[in-house]
Scaffold this motif. Sequence first.
Motif, PDB file in Angstrom:
ATOM      1  N   VAL A  58       0.732  -1.117   0.016  1.00  0.00           N
ATOM      2  CA  VAL A  58      -0.035  -0.079  -0.074  1.00  0.00           C
ATOM      3  C   VAL A  58       0.967   1.265   0.074  1.00  0.00           C
ATOM      4  O   VAL A  58       1.607   1.592   0.956  1.00  0.00           O
ATOM      5  CB  VAL A  58      -1.001   0.000   1.106  1.00  0.00           C
ATOM      6  N   ARG A  59       0.573   2.187  -0.939  1.00  0.00           N
ATOM      7  CA  ARG A  59       1.480   3.488  -1.191  1.00  0.00           C
ATOM      8  C   ARG A  59       0.553   4.650  -0.611  1.00  0.00           C
ATOM      9  O   ARG A  59      -0.730   4.859  -1.187  1.00  0.00           O
ATOM     10  CB  ARG A  59       1.939   3.559  -2.453  1.00  0.00           C
ATOM     11  N   LYS A  60       1.130   5.269   0.396  1.00  0.00           N
ATOM     12  CA  LYS A  60       0.086   6.386   1.019  1.00  0.00           C
ATOM     13  C   LYS A  60       0.174   7.508   0.127  1.00  0.00           C
ATOM     14  O   LYS A  60      -0.930   8.241   0.280  1.00  0.00           O
ATOM     15  CB  LYS A  60       0.877   6.708   2.212  1.00  0.00           C
ATOM     16  N   GLU A  61       1.008   7.472  -0.968  1.00  0.00           N
ATOM     17  CA  GLU A  61       0.925   8.634  -2.097  1.00  0.00           C
ATOM     18  C   GLU A  61      -0.288   8.398  -2.678  1.00  0.00           C
ATOM     19  O   GLU A  61      -0.758   9.231  -3.358  1.00  0.00           O
ATOM     20  CB  GLU A  61       2.097   8.497  -3.015  1.00  0.00           C
ATOM     21  N   LYS A  62      -0.678   6.954  -3.039  1.00  0.00           N
ATOM     22  CA  LYS A  62      -1.907   6.678  -3.853  1.00  0.00           C
ATOM     23  C   LYS A  62      -3.267   6.513  -3.043  1.00  0.00           C
ATOM     24  O   LYS A  62      -4.104   7.060  -3.283  1.00  0.00           O
ATOM     25  CB  LYS A  62      -1.722   5.536  -4.460  1.00  0.00           C
ATOM     26  N   TYR A  63      -3.233   5.937  -1.772  1.00  0.00           N
ATOM     27  CA  TYR A  63      -4.271   5.522  -0.977  1.00  0.00           C
ATOM     28  C   TYR A  63      -4.557   6.540   0.101  1.00  0.00           C
ATOM     29  O   TYR A  63      -3.720   6.658   1.131  1.00  0.00           O
ATOM     30  CB  TYR A  63      -4.035   4.259  -0.581  1.00  0.00           C
ATOM     31  N   GLN A  64      -5.731   6.975   0.394  1.00  0.00           N
ATOM     32  CA  GLN A  64      -6.160   7.807   1.125  1.00  0.00           C
ATOM     33  C   GLN A  64      -6.876   7.009   2.400  1.00  0.00           C
ATOM     34  O   GLN A  64      -6.532   7.360   3.634  1.00  0.00           O
ATOM     35  CB  GLN A  64      -7.350   8.899   0.899  1.00  0.00           C
ATOM     36  N   LYS A  65      -7.375   5.945   2.115  1.00  0.00           N
ATOM     37  CA  LYS A  65      -7.915   4.799   3.031  1.00  0.00           C
ATOM     38  C   LYS A  65      -7.843   3.594   2.694  1.00  0.00           C
ATOM     39  O   LYS A  65      -8.176   3.292   1.462  1.00  0.00           O
ATOM     40  CB  LYS A  65      -9.379   5.418   3.463  1.00  0.00           C
ATOM     41  N   VAL A  66      -7.450   2.705   3.324  1.00  0.00           N
ATOM     42  CA  VAL A  66      -7.551   1.149   3.284  1.00  0.00           C
ATOM     43  C   VAL A  66      -8.005   0.514   4.572  1.00  0.00           C
ATOM     44  O   VAL A  66      -7.795   0.713   5.536  1.00  0.00           O
ATOM     45  CB  VAL A  66      -6.149   0.452   3.032  1.00  0.00           C
ATOM     46  N   TYR A  67      -9.225  -0.268   4.187  1.00  0.00           N
ATOM     47  CA  TYR A  67      -9.838  -0.863   5.238  1.00  0.00           C
ATOM     48  C   TYR A  67      -9.497  -2.271   5.033  1.00  0.00           C
ATOM     49  O   TYR A  67      -9.423  -2.950   4.149  1.00  0.00           O
ATOM     50  CB  TYR A  67     -11.547  -0.816   4.979  1.00  0.00           C
ATOM     51  N   GLY A  68      -8.943  -2.874   6.193  1.00  0.00           N
ATOM     52  CA  GLY A  68      -8.824  -4.158   6.479  1.00  0.00           C
ATOM     53  C   GLY A  68      -9.816  -4.799   7.361  1.00  0.00           C
ATOM     54  O   GLY A  68     -10.016  -4.484   8.554  1.00  0.00           O
ATOM     55  N   VAL A  69     -10.684  -5.685   6.683  1.00  0.00           N
ATOM     56  CA  VAL A  69     -11.702  -6.204   7.419  1.00  0.00           C
ATOM     57  C   VAL A  69     -11.672  -7.844   7.797  1.00  0.00           C
ATOM     58  O   VAL A  69     -10.993  -8.702   6.804  1.00  0.00           O
ATOM     59  CB  VAL A  69     -12.840  -6.096   6.409  1.00  0.00           C
ATOM     60  N   ASP A  70     -12.036  -7.971   8.844  1.00  0.00           N
ATOM     61  CA  ASP A  70     -11.813  -9.556   9.236  1.00  0.00           C
ATOM     62  C   ASP A  70     -12.716  -9.931  10.428  1.00  0.00           C
ATOM     63  O   ASP A  70     -13.220  -9.035  11.104  1.00  0.00           O
ATOM     64  CB  ASP A  70     -10.473 -10.080   9.720  1.00  0.00           C
ATOM     65  N   ILE A  71     -13.070 -11.231  10.528  1.00  0.00           N
ATOM     66  CA  ILE A  71     -13.995 -11.441  11.753  1.00  0.00           C
ATOM     67  C   ILE A  71     -13.265 -11.770  12.892  1.00  0.00           C
ATOM     68  O   ILE A  71     -13.883 -11.705  14.057  1.00  0.00           O
ATOM     69  CB  ILE A  71     -14.807 -12.698  11.447  1.00  0.00           C
ATOM     70  N   ASN A  72     -12.112 -12.086  12.835  1.00  0.00           N
ATOM     71  CA  ASN A  72     -11.215 -12.479  14.052  1.00  0.00           C
ATOM     72  C   ASN A  72     -10.374 -11.114  14.487  1.00  0.00           C
ATOM     73  O   ASN A  72      -9.478 -10.639  13.825  1.00  0.00           O
ATOM     74  CB  ASN A  72      -9.967 -13.278  13.658  1.00  0.00           C
ATOM     75  N   LYS A  73     -10.960 -10.673  15.814  1.00  0.00           N
ATOM     76  CA  LYS A  73     -10.309  -9.350  16.259  1.00  0.00           C
ATOM     77  C   LYS A  73      -8.791  -9.757  16.813  1.00  0.00           C
ATOM     78  O   LYS A  73      -8.195  -8.601  16.383  1.00  0.00           O
ATOM     79  CB  LYS A  73     -10.948  -9.196  17.573  1.00  0.00           C
ATOM     80  N   GLU A  74      -8.166 -10.834  16.962  1.00  0.00           N
ATOM     81  CA  GLU A  74      -7.004 -10.996  16.975  1.00  0.00           C
ATOM     82  C   GLU A  74      -6.296 -10.783  15.921  1.00  0.00           C
ATOM     83  O   GLU A  74      -4.808 -10.322  15.861  1.00  0.00           O
ATOM     84  CB  GLU A  74      -6.628 -12.333  17.544  1.00  0.00           C
ATOM     85  N   TYR A  75      -6.854 -11.197  14.544  1.00  0.00           N
ATOM     86  CA  TYR A  75      -5.890 -10.795  13.393  1.00  0.00           C
ATOM     87  C   TYR A  75      -5.675  -9.651  13.233  1.00  0.00           C
ATOM     88  O   TYR A  75      -4.722  -8.982  12.961  1.00  0.00           O
ATOM     89  CB  TYR A  75      -6.817 -11.590  12.344  1.00  0.00           C
ATOM     90  N   LEU A  76      -6.939  -8.794  13.604  1.00  0.00           N
ATOM     91  CA  LEU A  76      -6.925  -7.257  13.565  1.00  0.00           C
ATOM     92  C   LEU A  76      -5.895  -6.539  14.301  1.00  0.00           C
ATOM     93  O   LEU A  76      -5.383  -5.713  13.635  1.00  0.00           O
ATOM     94  CB  LEU A  76      -8.196  -6.743  13.391  1.00  0.00           C
ATOM     95  N   LYS A  77      -5.585  -7.134  15.390  1.00  0.00           N
ATOM     96  CA  LYS A  77      -4.767  -6.596  16.405  1.00  0.00           C
ATOM     97  C   LYS A  77      -3.140  -6.575  15.767  1.00  0.00           C
ATOM     98  O   LYS A  77      -2.428  -5.711  15.702  1.00  0.00           O
ATOM     99  CB  LYS A  77      -4.661  -7.185  17.665  1.00  0.00           C
ATOM    100  N   ALA A  78      -2.967  -7.755  14.972  1.00  0.00           N
ATOM    101  CA  ALA A  78      -1.793  -7.888  14.441  1.00  0.00           C
ATOM    102  C   ALA A  78      -1.600  -7.270  13.374  1.00  0.00           C
ATOM    103  O   ALA A  78      -0.579  -6.464  13.007  1.00  0.00           O
ATOM    104  CB  ALA A  78      -1.707  -9.489  14.094  1.00  0.00           C
ATOM    105  N   VAL A  79      -2.651  -6.835  12.611  1.00  0.00           N
ATOM    106  CA  VAL A  79      -2.475  -6.075  11.414  1.00  0.00           C
ATOM    107  C   VAL A  79      -2.238  -4.644  11.812  1.00  0.00           C
ATOM    108  O   VAL A  79      -1.205  -3.965  11.406  1.00  0.00           O
ATOM    109  CB  VAL A  79      -3.714  -6.111  10.531  1.00  0.00           C
ATOM    110  N   ALA A  80      -2.791  -4.046  12.829  1.00  0.00           N
ATOM    111  CA  ALA A  80      -2.763  -2.681  13.220  1.00  0.00           C
ATOM    112  C   ALA A  80      -1.185  -2.598  13.816  1.00  0.00           C
ATOM    113  O   ALA A  80      -0.490  -1.402  13.618  1.00  0.00           O
ATOM    114  CB  ALA A  80      -3.726  -2.330  14.562  1.00  0.00           C
ATOM    115  N   GLU A  81      -0.720  -3.593  14.518  1.00  0.00           N
ATOM    116  CA  GLU A  81       0.545  -3.445  15.095  1.00  0.00           C
ATOM    117  C   GLU A  81       1.624  -3.491  14.006  1.00  0.00           C
ATOM    118  O   GLU A  81       2.608  -2.615  14.003  1.00  0.00           O
ATOM    119  CB  GLU A  81       0.870  -4.468  16.020  1.00  0.00           C
ATOM    120  N   ARG A  82       1.335  -4.541  12.942  1.00  0.00           N
ATOM    121  CA  ARG A  82       2.499  -4.666  11.878  1.00  0.00           C
ATOM    122  C   ARG A  82       2.509  -3.588  11.059  1.00  0.00           C
ATOM    123  O   ARG A  82       3.569  -3.427  10.466  1.00  0.00           O
ATOM    124  CB  ARG A  82       2.073  -6.068  11.092  1.00  0.00           C
ATOM    125  N   TYR A  83       1.470  -2.789  10.756  1.00  0.00           N
ATOM    126  CA  TYR A  83       1.332  -1.811   9.699  1.00  0.00           C
ATOM    127  C   TYR A  83       1.079  -0.575  10.406  1.00  0.00           C
ATOM    128  O   TYR A  83       0.196   0.256   9.821  1.00  0.00           O
ATOM    129  CB  TYR A  83       0.180  -2.146   8.846  1.00  0.00           C
TER     130      TYR A  83
END
Length: 207
Positions: A58-83
């Motif tokens: 994901v290039r911030k120069e291109k994207y204003q918003k990227v949504y990461g959607v999942d049913i598993n809240k632990e996955y989403l915590k990992a995504v938020a930390e990694r990125y």
Amino acid sequence: MANPWEEIKLDDYEKHMSLDSVKQLQAMNSIMKDQFESYPVTSAMVLGVAGGNGLNHVRKEKYQKVYGVDINKEYLKAVAERYRSLGETLDCLQVDLIKEYDSLPKSQLVIANLLIEYIGYEAFKKVVAHVKAEYVSCVIQINTDKENWVSDSPYLHAFDRLDKVHCQMEEDALVTAMKEIGYEKLSQNCQALPNGKALVRIDFKKI
């Protein structure tokens, strides 16, 4: 009863997907680089984001918003930390796509990789119609071995309950389903994987 995806540990999932005998994590990362770059959009929604594989493109120069959607809240915590470097560009949303699709925001691009298999065509159509995507890019897994659709690995039993929600995908059926909600096929290509499996990417545009 909880959705099986809420019970699968991210570590088990990622280690399985990256094995030499599977190689889906690596293949998907390469595909997602092209998915993010293929269309003139400033917003994207990744359905079934898991641990965020591919978000490194994901290039911030291109994207204003990227949504990461999942049913598993632990996955989403990992995504938020990694990125964390994506800052406010990345929004992580815990959503059951079958029951709560109408809570999703709008997005110009929807990316759905190895996701439709677990919610079905009808639910996917409702998601796409609600999000009002201009472009949709999907990856589905095609199996020559209809019985053993999960590749053998030391982590195989982590996926035991997925049989209850998994549906076999067919390219023509997906194209037909998308046509029913006003999307035409733009492109289709296939990437072979080990163990008689293949990843088929099909892209669509709103008519």
